[in-house]
Design a protein around this motif. Structure first.
Motif, PDB file in Angstrom:
ATOM      1  N   LEU A  29       0.819  -1.198   0.000  1.00 19.36           N
ATOM      2  CA  LEU A  29       0.000   0.000   0.000  1.00 19.36           C
ATOM      3  C   LEU A  29       0.861   1.260   0.000  1.00 19.36           C
ATOM      4  O   LEU A  29       1.971   1.279   0.508  1.00 19.36           O
ATOM      5  N   SER A  30       0.299   2.320  -0.537  1.00 19.89           N
ATOM      6  CA  SER A  30       0.958   3.619  -0.454  1.00 19.89           C
ATOM      7  C   SER A  30       0.899   4.107   0.986  1.00 19.89           C
ATOM      8  O   SER A  30       0.051   3.668   1.778  1.00 19.89           O
ATOM      9  N   PRO A  31       1.806   5.026   1.381  1.00 17.41           N
ATOM     10  CA  PRO A  31       1.742   5.577   2.743  1.00 17.41           C
ATOM     11  C   PRO A  31       0.382   6.187   3.067  1.00 17.41           C
ATOM     12  O   PRO A  31      -0.099   6.075   4.195  1.00 17.41           O
ATOM     13  N   GLU A  32      -0.228   6.807   2.077  1.00 17.70           N
ATOM     14  CA  GLU A  32      -1.533   7.438   2.304  1.00 17.70           C
ATOM     15  C   GLU A  32      -2.607   6.392   2.585  1.00 17.70           C
ATOM     16  O   GLU A  32      -3.447   6.549   3.480  1.00 17.70           O
ATOM     17  N   GLU A  33      -2.589   5.291   1.799  1.00 10.57           N
ATOM     18  CA  GLU A  33      -3.590   4.252   1.989  1.00 10.57           C
ATOM     19  C   GLU A  33      -3.351   3.515   3.301  1.00 10.57           C
ATOM     20  O   GLU A  33      -4.292   3.148   4.014  1.00 10.57           O
ATOM     21  N   ARG A  34      -2.085   3.305   3.629  1.00 16.45           N
ATOM     22  CA  ARG A  34      -1.760   2.660   4.911  1.00 16.45           C
ATOM     23  C   ARG A  34      -2.298   3.501   6.062  1.00 16.45           C
ATOM     24  O   ARG A  34      -2.929   2.982   6.990  1.00 16.45           O
ATOM     25  N   ALA A  35      -2.046   4.815   6.018  1.00 13.94           N
ATOM     26  CA  ALA A  35      -2.519   5.699   7.079  1.00 13.94           C
ATOM     27  C   ALA A  35      -4.045   5.687   7.153  1.00 13.94           C
ATOM     28  O   ALA A  35      -4.623   5.719   8.246  1.00 13.94           O
ATOM     29  N   ARG A  36      -4.704   5.618   5.995  1.00 11.50           N
ATOM     30  CA  ARG A  36      -6.173   5.589   5.985  1.00 11.50           C
ATOM     31  C   ARG A  36      -6.691   4.326   6.661  1.00 11.50           C
ATOM     32  O   ARG A  36      -7.632   4.366   7.446  1.00 11.50           O
ATOM     33  N   GLN A  37      -6.064   3.173   6.362  1.00 10.50           N
ATOM     34  CA  GLN A  37      -6.518   1.931   6.966  1.00 10.50           C
ATOM     35  C   GLN A  37      -6.255   1.910   8.470  1.00 10.50           C
ATOM     36  O   GLN A  37      -7.077   1.422   9.249  1.00 10.50           O
ATOM     37  N   VAL A  38      -5.106   2.427   8.886  1.00 11.92           N
ATOM     38  CA  VAL A  38      -4.829   2.501  10.326  1.00 11.92           C
ATOM     39  C   VAL A  38      -5.862   3.391  11.014  1.00 11.92           C
ATOM     40  O   VAL A  38      -6.382   3.054  12.081  1.00 11.92           O
ATOM     41  N   ILE A 196      -4.140  -3.913  24.106  1.00 16.98           N
ATOM     42  CA  ILE A 196      -4.235  -4.480  22.766  1.00 16.98           C
ATOM     43  C   ILE A 196      -2.830  -4.816  22.272  1.00 16.98           C
ATOM     44  O   ILE A 196      -1.839  -4.352  22.831  1.00 16.98           O
ATOM     45  N   ALA A 197      -2.744  -5.626  21.228  1.00 18.86           N
ATOM     46  CA  ALA A 197      -1.444  -6.085  20.741  1.00 18.86           C
ATOM     47  C   ALA A 197      -0.601  -4.942  20.196  1.00 18.86           C
ATOM     48  O   ALA A 197       0.611  -4.899  20.385  1.00 18.86           O
ATOM     49  N   SER A 198      -1.225  -3.988  19.501  1.00 19.90           N
ATOM     50  CA  SER A 198      -0.510  -2.835  18.943  1.00 19.90           C
ATOM     51  C   SER A 198      -1.517  -1.770  18.564  1.00 19.90           C
ATOM     52  O   SER A 198      -2.646  -2.084  18.165  1.00 19.90           O
ATOM     53  N   ILE A 199      -1.135  -0.506  18.693  1.00 20.88           N
ATOM     54  CA  ILE A 199      -1.976   0.567  18.161  1.00 20.88           C
ATOM     55  C   ILE A 199      -1.557   0.896  16.726  1.00 20.88           C
ATOM     56  O   ILE A 199      -2.111   1.783  16.117  1.00 20.88           O
ATOM     57  N   PHE A 200      -0.562   0.163  16.195  1.00 21.57           N
ATOM     58  CA  PHE A 200       0.032   0.448  14.887  1.00 21.57           C
ATOM     59  C   PHE A 200       0.499   1.904  14.838  1.00 21.57           C
ATOM     60  O   PHE A 200      -0.037   2.732  14.122  1.00 21.57           O
ATOM     61  N   PRO A 201       1.524   2.225  15.668  1.00 22.06           N
ATOM     62  CA  PRO A 201       1.965   3.620  15.805  1.00 22.06           C
ATOM     63  C   PRO A 201       2.405   4.221  14.488  1.00 22.06           C
ATOM     64  O   PRO A 201       3.033   3.556  13.654  1.00 22.06           O
ATOM     65  N   GLN A 202       2.062   5.489  14.316  1.00 22.98           N
ATOM     66  CA  GLN A 202       2.448   6.269  13.147  1.00 22.98           C
ATOM     67  C   GLN A 202       3.544   7.265  13.559  1.00 22.98           C
ATOM     68  O   GLN A 202       3.903   7.373  14.724  1.00 22.98           O
ATOM     69  N   ALA A 203       4.050   7.999  12.595  1.00 23.67           N
ATOM     70  CA  ALA A 203       5.205   8.869  12.854  1.00 23.67           C
ATOM     71  C   ALA A 203       4.920   9.906  13.935  1.00 23.67           C
ATOM     72  O   ALA A 203       5.830  10.307  14.675  1.00 23.67           O
ATOM     73  N   HIS A 204       3.681  10.334  14.059  1.00 27.76           N
ATOM     74  CA  HIS A 204       3.363  11.399  15.015  1.00 27.76           C
ATOM     75  C   HIS A 204       3.105  10.867  16.430  1.00 27.76           C
ATOM     76  O   HIS A 204       3.022  11.653  17.379  1.00 27.76           O
TER      77      HIS A 204
END
Length: 221
Positions: A29-38, A196-204
């Motif tokens: 996925l693109s970074p944008e799509e990944r961020a949208r799914q997260v 939970i197992a992970s919040i799927f952390p993002q850069a911010h």
């Protein structure tokens, strides 16, 4: 802490998005799509976790808050300046601890939203001080000096083993921590249902230094 976005009226949550958020699944996925799914997954998980804690009987929540307060006594110096929060939607009520802390010589402060997409400021709080309504009608000190906390205690919607905090989605807390010239000790507090197992952390996303629940104390790895 104030709450970045109010929880949805309907707390129901559909099937878990674990497959969509598996690292291997996300690679193409693109970074944008990944961020949208997260972001989509976080909305669903946030609703599920808020529903769990609201469903817990009030006396159980207060027993957990008392237990967490005893751990805060061990973590926080008695003369520290501590940024806390006014409880909302089933969050742990630490107001008794806050009153006791001030009574023993500590200093407490509550967060105030200045503007959207801006860091919070902390305004000194004392028992009996005049209060007004802030964002989402959460009480804040009506007046008084702004202070810089040595410790910030933040409520958790969710948390993972690396001490990342799932909040309400608006990013106020992360912007606030990033804005400090010298980062305070960041303590996340909540009940164990938010693990939970992970919040799927993002850069911010900025992790907590310590997380405290009825299950015990978890330090940042």
């Amino acid at each position: 802490m104030p709450h970045d976005d109010p929880p949805p009226d309907d707390p129901a949550s559909p099937t878990c998005y674990a497959r969509e958020l598996d690292e291997a699944w996300l690679k193409p996925l693109s970074p944008e799509e990944r961020a949208r799914q997260v972001a989509q997954w976080r909305r669903e998980e946030r609703a599920r976790l808020v529903a769990l804690r609201v469903a817990r009987p009030a006396e159980e929540r207060q027993a957990i808050a008392d237990q967490v307060g005893r751990e805060l006594d061990r973590l926080i110096a008695p003369d520290a300046v501590v940024g806390l929060y006014w409880p909302f939607r089933g969050e742990l009520d630490l107001r008794p601890w806050m009153r006791d802390f001030v009574g023993k010589g500590g200093r407490a402060a509550l967060p105030v939203v200045v503007a959207k997409d801006q860091p919070l400021v902390f305004r000194a709080w004392t028992p009996g001080c005049r209060m007004s309504h802030g964002v989402w009608k959460i009480p804040i000190p009506a007046q008084g000096p702004e202070v810089v906390p040595d410790v910030v205690v933040a409520p958790l919607v969710g948390h993972d083993p690396n001490c990342y905090r799932l909040g309400y989605g608006g990013g106020f807390f992360d912007r606030t921590l990033a804005a400090f010239a010298e980062k305070p000790l960041a303590i996340g507090v909540g009940d164990g249902s938010g693990a939970i197992a992970s919040i799927f952390p993002q850069a911010h996303d900025i992790p907590m230094d310590v997380i405290v629940t009825e299950a015990g104390r978890q330090d940042r790895r």
